[in-house]
Enzyme design. Structure first.
Site, PDB file in Angstrom:
ATOM      1  CG  ASP A  43      -2.679  49.676 -45.550  1.00  0.00           C
ATOM      2  OD1 ASP A  43      -2.939  49.699 -44.009  1.00  0.00           O
ATOM      3  OD2 ASP A  43      -3.901  49.419 -46.648  1.00  0.00           O
ATOM      4  NE  ARG A  70      -5.835  50.041 -44.472  1.00  0.00           N
ATOM      5  CZ  ARG A  70      -7.104  49.405 -45.378  1.00  0.00           C
ATOM      6  NH1 ARG A  70      -8.525  49.037 -44.680  1.00  0.00           N
ATOM      7  NH2 ARG A  70      -6.484  48.568 -46.345  1.00  0.00           N
TER       8      ARG A  70
END
Length: 202
Positions: free
Chosen positions: A125, A127
């Site tokens: 991930d 983000r």
């Protein structure tokens, strides 16, 4: 530093919202967005959803994830109760649509979403929610009710200058196509998902 580059009222299936584009320069064609319900009371804790872009789920209604359903539920909830959706251009947990489709192909071979990303040499991930905090500060929001199941989003608010009043769960019913994806969210990322299906916020 993000700045407001444009804004307008936009009628939607859920009602009219104020849409605001944030970017460092006006020529950025992929700005971050804030979708603001017109009945939002900024003097009280503001209902806020940090939502990462998902073209497969939101536009093409993919059943591999619940992103489109979450965006729909958030828009309905926020229109009815006031609040803001901060729409972040972070397709595929910020790996982009091309890599996302490559990861999908690996998932067809039996890998889960994290394993597929790692096999491609990508983070599980990638983000970052700092832009969401920056947008809330630009809008002078001091306290929020966060619509999320993601502990990273909760942590980002708690470590900021913005007060977290409470979390509002935003869990969608699973499908046979999304069950594995949701299991990884819970087991690997620690998302706050119940063992049983839960309802949309009301």
């Amino acid at each position: 530093m993000l700045k407001i580059q444009a804004e307008s009222n936009v009628p939607t299936a859920y009602g009219e919202f104020r849409m605001i584009a944030f970017a460092e320069v006006e020529t950025d064609w992929m700005p971050q967005m804030a979708i603001v319900a017109k009945n939002t009371d900024f003097s009280k804790p503001v209902n806020v959803r940090f939502h990462s872009e998902c073209i497969t789920g939101e536009v093409f209604h993919s059943r591999k994830c619940e992103c489109g359903q979450q965006l729909d539920a958030a828009m309905k909830f926020i229109y009815e109760n006031g609040g803001i959706i901060v729409y972040l251009r972070q397709e595929g947990r910020n790996i982009g649509i091309i890599n996302k489709l490559r990861a999908y192909a690996l998932q067809e071979q039996g890998l889960d979403t994290v394993e597929a990303n790692l096999q491609l040499g990508l983070p599980a991930d990638d983000r970052n929610f700092s832009s969401a905090i920056e947008i809330l500060n630009i809008l002078n929001i001091k306290e929020v009710n966060l619509l999320t199941n993601n502990p990273e989003k909760i942590k980002m608010v708690e470590e900021s200058n913005i007060k977290l009043n409470k979390r509002i769960p935003l869990q969608m019913d699973s499908t046979k196509e999304s069950a594995s994806y949701l299991k990884v969210k819970k087991d690997y990322f620690g998302h706050l998902l119940d063992d049983e299906d839960t309802i949309n916020p009301s």
